[in-house]
Design a protein around this motif. Structure first.
Motif, PDB file in Angstrom:
ATOM      1  N   GLN A   1       1.341   3.352  21.344  1.00 33.56           N
ATOM      2  CA  GLN A   1       1.493   3.439  19.899  1.00 33.56           C
ATOM      3  C   GLN A   1       2.919   3.693  19.429  1.00 33.56           C
ATOM      4  O   GLN A   1       3.158   3.837  18.245  1.00 33.56           O
ATOM      5  CB  GLN A   1       0.572   4.544  19.354  1.00 33.56           C
ATOM      6  N   SER A   2       3.896   3.766  20.318  1.00 30.04           N
ATOM      7  CA  SER A   2       5.275   3.979  19.895  1.00 30.04           C
ATOM      8  C   SER A   2       5.745   2.780  19.084  1.00 30.04           C
ATOM      9  O   SER A   2       5.232   1.660  19.219  1.00 30.04           O
ATOM     10  CB  SER A   2       6.190   4.178  21.106  1.00 30.04           C
ATOM     11  N   ASP A   3       6.736   3.008  18.232  1.00 25.84           N
ATOM     12  CA  ASP A   3       7.276   1.913  17.421  1.00 25.84           C
ATOM     13  C   ASP A   3       7.805   0.794  18.307  1.00 25.84           C
ATOM     14  O   ASP A   3       7.634  -0.397  18.012  1.00 25.84           O
ATOM     15  CB  ASP A   3       8.388   2.438  16.511  1.00 25.84           C
ATOM     16  N   GLU A   4       8.451   1.176  19.403  1.00 19.04           N
ATOM     17  CA  GLU A   4       9.020   0.180  20.326  1.00 19.04           C
ATOM     18  C   GLU A   4       7.919  -0.662  20.964  1.00 19.04           C
ATOM     19  O   GLU A   4       8.035  -1.891  21.067  1.00 19.04           O
ATOM     20  CB  GLU A   4       9.842   0.871  21.406  1.00 19.04           C
ATOM     21  N   ALA A   5       6.836   0.000  21.396  1.00 19.37           N
ATOM     22  CA  ALA A   5       5.732  -0.718  22.029  1.00 19.37           C
ATOM     23  C   ALA A   5       5.053  -1.655  21.038  1.00 19.37           C
ATOM     24  O   ALA A   5       4.706  -2.794  21.368  1.00 19.37           O
ATOM     25  CB  ALA A   5       4.725   0.271  22.604  1.00 19.37           C
ATOM     26  N   GLN A   6       4.851  -1.181  19.811  1.00 20.94           N
ATOM     27  CA  GLN A   6       4.217  -2.027  18.805  1.00 20.94           C
ATOM     28  C   GLN A   6       5.100  -3.218  18.463  1.00 20.94           C
ATOM     29  O   GLN A   6       4.608  -4.336  18.251  1.00 20.94           O
ATOM     30  CB  GLN A   6       3.898  -1.213  17.554  1.00 20.94           C
ATOM     31  N   ALA A   7       6.407  -3.013  18.418  1.00 20.13           N
ATOM     32  CA  ALA A   7       7.325  -4.110  18.122  1.00 20.13           C
ATOM     33  C   ALA A   7       7.231  -5.186  19.196  1.00 20.13           C
ATOM     34  O   ALA A   7       7.235  -6.389  18.897  1.00 20.13           O
ATOM     35  CB  ALA A   7       8.753  -3.584  18.006  1.00 20.13           C
ATOM     36  N   GLU A   8       7.134  -4.766  20.471  1.00 17.30           N
ATOM     37  CA  GLU A   8       7.027  -5.760  21.532  1.00 17.30           C
ATOM     38  C   GLU A   8       5.680  -6.469  21.476  1.00 17.30           C
ATOM     39  O   GLU A   8       5.593  -7.674  21.723  1.00 17.30           O
ATOM     40  CB  GLU A   8       7.236  -5.141  22.918  1.00 17.30           C
ATOM     41  N   SER A   9       4.626  -5.743  21.121  1.00 15.40           N
ATOM     42  CA  SER A   9       3.316  -6.378  20.991  1.00 15.40           C
ATOM     43  C   SER A   9       3.336  -7.454  19.909  1.00 15.40           C
ATOM     44  O   SER A   9       2.785  -8.547  20.090  1.00 15.40           O
ATOM     45  CB  SER A   9       2.254  -5.325  20.663  1.00 15.40           C
ATOM     46  N   LEU A  10       3.981  -7.165  18.798  1.00 12.62           N
ATOM     47  CA  LEU A  10       4.097  -8.157  17.728  1.00 12.62           C
ATOM     48  C   LEU A  10       4.895  -9.369  18.214  1.00 12.62           C
ATOM     49  O   LEU A  10       4.561 -10.512  17.897  1.00 12.62           O
ATOM     50  CB  LEU A  10       4.762  -7.535  16.497  1.00 12.62           C
ATOM     51  N   ALA A  11       5.934  -9.111  19.004  1.00 11.18           N
ATOM     52  CA  ALA A  11       6.741 -10.200  19.554  1.00 11.18           C
ATOM     53  C   ALA A  11       5.936 -11.030  20.549  1.00 11.18           C
ATOM     54  O   ALA A  11       6.120 -12.258  20.631  1.00 11.18           O
ATOM     55  CB  ALA A  11       7.998  -9.629  20.220  1.00 11.18           C
ATOM     56  N   VAL A  12       5.054 -10.380  21.308  1.00 11.13           N
ATOM     57  CA  VAL A  12       4.194 -11.097  22.256  1.00 11.13           C
ATOM     58  C   VAL A  12       3.281 -12.070  21.513  1.00 11.13           C
ATOM     59  O   VAL A  12       3.125 -13.230  21.915  1.00 11.13           O
ATOM     60  CB  VAL A  12       3.359 -10.104  23.095  1.00 11.13           C
ATOM     61  N   ILE A  13       2.681 -11.621  20.421  1.00  8.91           N
ATOM     62  CA  ILE A  13       1.780 -12.478  19.647  1.00  8.91           C
ATOM     63  C   ILE A  13       2.543 -13.665  19.070  1.00  8.91           C
ATOM     64  O   ILE A  13       2.050 -14.798  19.057  1.00  8.91           O
ATOM     65  CB  ILE A  13       1.076 -11.656  18.552  1.00  8.91           C
ATOM     66  N   GLN A  14       3.769 -13.429  18.605  1.00 16.43           N
ATOM     67  CA  GLN A  14       4.596 -14.515  18.084  1.00 16.43           C
ATOM     68  C   GLN A  14       4.993 -15.487  19.196  1.00 16.43           C
ATOM     69  O   GLN A  14       4.932 -16.712  19.019  1.00 16.43           O
ATOM     70  CB  GLN A  14       5.849 -13.946  17.417  1.00 16.43           C
ATOM     71  N   LYS A  15       5.391 -14.957  20.354  1.00 12.76           N
ATOM     72  CA  LYS A  15       5.780 -15.815  21.479  1.00 12.76           C
ATOM     73  C   LYS A  15       4.603 -16.650  21.953  1.00 12.76           C
ATOM     74  O   LYS A  15       4.762 -17.836  22.299  1.00 12.76           O
ATOM     75  CB  LYS A  15       6.320 -14.957  22.630  1.00 12.76           C
ATOM     76  N   ALA A  16       3.430 -16.053  21.987  1.00 14.19           N
ATOM     77  CA  ALA A  16       2.235 -16.797  22.382  1.00 14.19           C
ATOM     78  C   ALA A  16       2.047 -18.008  21.481  1.00 14.19           C
ATOM     79  O   ALA A  16       1.759 -19.114  21.953  1.00 14.19           O
ATOM     80  CB  ALA A  16       1.010 -15.887  22.332  1.00 14.19           C
ATOM     81  N   LEU A  17       2.227 -17.816  20.185  1.00 14.44           N
ATOM     82  CA  LEU A  17       2.079 -18.920  19.239  1.00 14.44           C
ATOM     83  C   LEU A  17       3.089 -20.025  19.523  1.00 14.44           C
ATOM     84  O   LEU A  17       2.763 -21.220  19.477  1.00 14.44           O
ATOM     85  CB  LEU A  17       2.232 -18.407  17.811  1.00 14.44           C
ATOM     86  N   GLU A  18       4.322 -19.641  19.828  1.00 11.21           N
ATOM     87  CA  GLU A  18       5.363 -20.625  20.146  1.00 11.21           C
ATOM     88  C   GLU A  18       4.987 -21.471  21.355  1.00 11.21           C
ATOM     89  O   GLU A  18       5.393 -22.630  21.469  1.00 11.21           O
ATOM     90  CB  GLU A  18       6.693 -19.912  20.397  1.00 11.21           C
ATOM     91  N   LEU A  19       4.199 -20.892  22.255  1.00  9.69           N
ATOM     92  CA  LEU A  19       3.766 -21.593  23.468  1.00  9.69           C
ATOM     93  C   LEU A  19       2.437 -22.313  23.270  1.00  9.69           C
ATOM     94  O   LEU A  19       1.861 -22.842  24.229  1.00  9.69           O
ATOM     95  CB  LEU A  19       3.654 -20.599  24.626  1.00  9.69           C
ATOM     96  N   GLY A  20       1.949 -22.330  22.050  1.00  9.86           N
ATOM     97  CA  GLY A  20       0.699 -23.019  21.747  1.00  9.86           C
ATOM     98  C   GLY A  20      -0.534 -22.165  21.882  1.00  9.86           C
ATOM     99  O   GLY A  20      -1.658 -22.651  21.721  1.00  9.86           O
ATOM    100  N   CYS A  21      -0.357 -20.883  22.199  1.00  8.42           N
ATOM    101  CA  CYS A  21      -1.491 -19.965  22.373  1.00  8.42           C
ATOM    102  C   CYS A  21      -1.781 -19.285  21.037  1.00  8.42           C
ATOM    103  O   CYS A  21      -1.114 -18.320  20.664  1.00  8.42           O
ATOM    104  CB  CYS A  21      -1.148 -18.939  23.449  1.00  8.42           C
ATOM    105  N   ASN A  22      -2.780 -19.790  20.335  1.00  8.76           N
ATOM    106  CA  ASN A  22      -3.063 -19.302  18.978  1.00  8.76           C
ATOM    107  C   ASN A  22      -4.383 -18.545  18.863  1.00  8.76           C
ATOM    108  O   ASN A  22      -4.797 -18.152  17.773  1.00  8.76           O
ATOM    109  CB  ASN A  22      -3.086 -20.472  17.996  1.00  8.76           C
TER     110      ASN A  22
END
Length: 343
Positions: A37-58
């Motif tokens: 739940q740290s701000d840093e961990a949540q920021a990376e989780s949000l980035a993971v979801i965005q990166k997944a989309l870039e790779l076609g994983c929606n």
């Protein structure tokens, strides 16, 4: 490491649901695998979801009970302003106290509707793409649950209906009320019991298969070798397969996966995921991660091809796997075993 391809879109079930050939399990971003739940961990989780989309994983997988509630809120933040680019699925089926404690199963019509409305609000959307019953509630006839889900479809609050770990008999009862588009099951190299009855039933009825924990809760990646590799808050510490004795025996499975990965120039995780992809075009695995490097690695598994010889080498028997996948309290209740209360 195999380069990450752009994932194609595939049908899931026969009602028109189209998803990426691999999804993203979001649970571990907020729940179960330690504190995140740290701000840093949540920021990376949000980035993971965005990166997944870039790779076609929606295709994003979450649930009301993850947190509880916080995982849906995180997914809601990730998709804000990009709703149309994601297929969002979530789950209901638990009674959750005001203090966040899980107080048992509840798929009563009233709780189905409450959960749907609350999930819509947390996700910040007006329609859930795929709404699963998380676990079968044996105190509520599945027909009653399905009638309420059908009403929510008719009202436009959900598009498609799914089940998770229901028995073959319950799948048939539910499907007779309203078509089931997807069935979520634990399916991986070391969890194959659903192949006996569940998978054939779903294929007979034209129900898509969504494989959760396709990496054996991380064990098949070869990165977990001892209990100390798991943080203090990690729920896997209480799981039989992650006991010291079981892990020692189960290392033999990882050794086989690693040997094939070495031959192919990819990672063990990619081999384990490729095995799931090779089970059929109607199977969509949803590996979870909260790390950018792993989402790229996981998507890369789609390009890994396994020969018949590779598949034979990876054919573990039931006796080759030590430990149950869930603890005794869950297995006894039937909550986590395909709806079979005798297990």
């Amino acid at each position: 490491m195999s380069a990450a391809p752009t994932l194609p879109q595939v049908p899931l079930g026969q009602q028109g649901l189209i998803v990426s050939a691999q999804g993203l399990g979001c649970m571990g971003m907020s729940w179960s695998y330690g504190e995140h739940q740290s701000d840093e961990a949540q920021a990376e989780s949000l980035a993971v979801i965005q990166k997944a989309l870039e790779l076609g994983c929606n295709f994003l997988d979450t649930a009301e009970v993850y947190g509880p509630h916080t995982n849906e809120e995180l997914v809601g933040r990730a998709i804000k302003g990009k709703r149309g680019q994601y297929v969002v699925c979530t789950k209901f089926g638990f009674k959750i106290g005001e203090d966040g404690t899980i107080k048992g199963l509840d798929s009563s019509p009233a709780n189905v509707r409450r959960a749907c409305e609350a999930s819509l609000q947390r996700l910040g959307i007006d329609c859930i793409d795929l709404f699963y019953q998380h676990r079968v509630d044996h105190n509520t006839p599945i027909e009653s649950t399905m009638c309420e889900l059908k009403a929510l479809v008719d009202e436009g609050k959900i598009k498609y209906i799914g089940l998770s770990e229901a028995s073959a008999a319950d799948i048939r009862k539910a499907h007779a009320i309203h078509p089931i588009s997807a069935y979520q099951l634990e399916w991986s190299l070391w969890t194959r019991d659903a192949e006996k009855e569940i998978v054939p039933t779903c294929r007979e009825l034209g129900i898509g298969l969504v494989a959760y924990s396709p990496l054996g809760r991380g064990f098949l990646t070869g990165t977990i070798e001892k209990l100390e590799d798991l943080s203090e808050g990690d729920r896997r510490r209480g799981t039989p397969r992650f006991s010291a004795e079981a892990m020692e025996k189960n290392k033999a499975l990882v050794d086989k996966v690693r040997a094939i990965a070495d031959r192919k120039g990819c990672t063990p995780a990619q081999v384990a995921l490729a095995w799931v992809h090779h089970q059929g075009s109607d199977v969509v695995p949803i590996p979870g991660t909260k790390k950018l490097k792993y989402v790229v690695d996981n998507v890369g598994a789609y390009a890994v091809k396994l020969s018949a010889e590779d598949m034979e080498e990876l054919s573990f028997g039931e006796g080759d796997v030590a430990g149950e996948r869930y603890g005794a309290e869950f297995m006894k209740s039937g909550t986590f075993h395909y709806g079979d209360t005798s297990s």
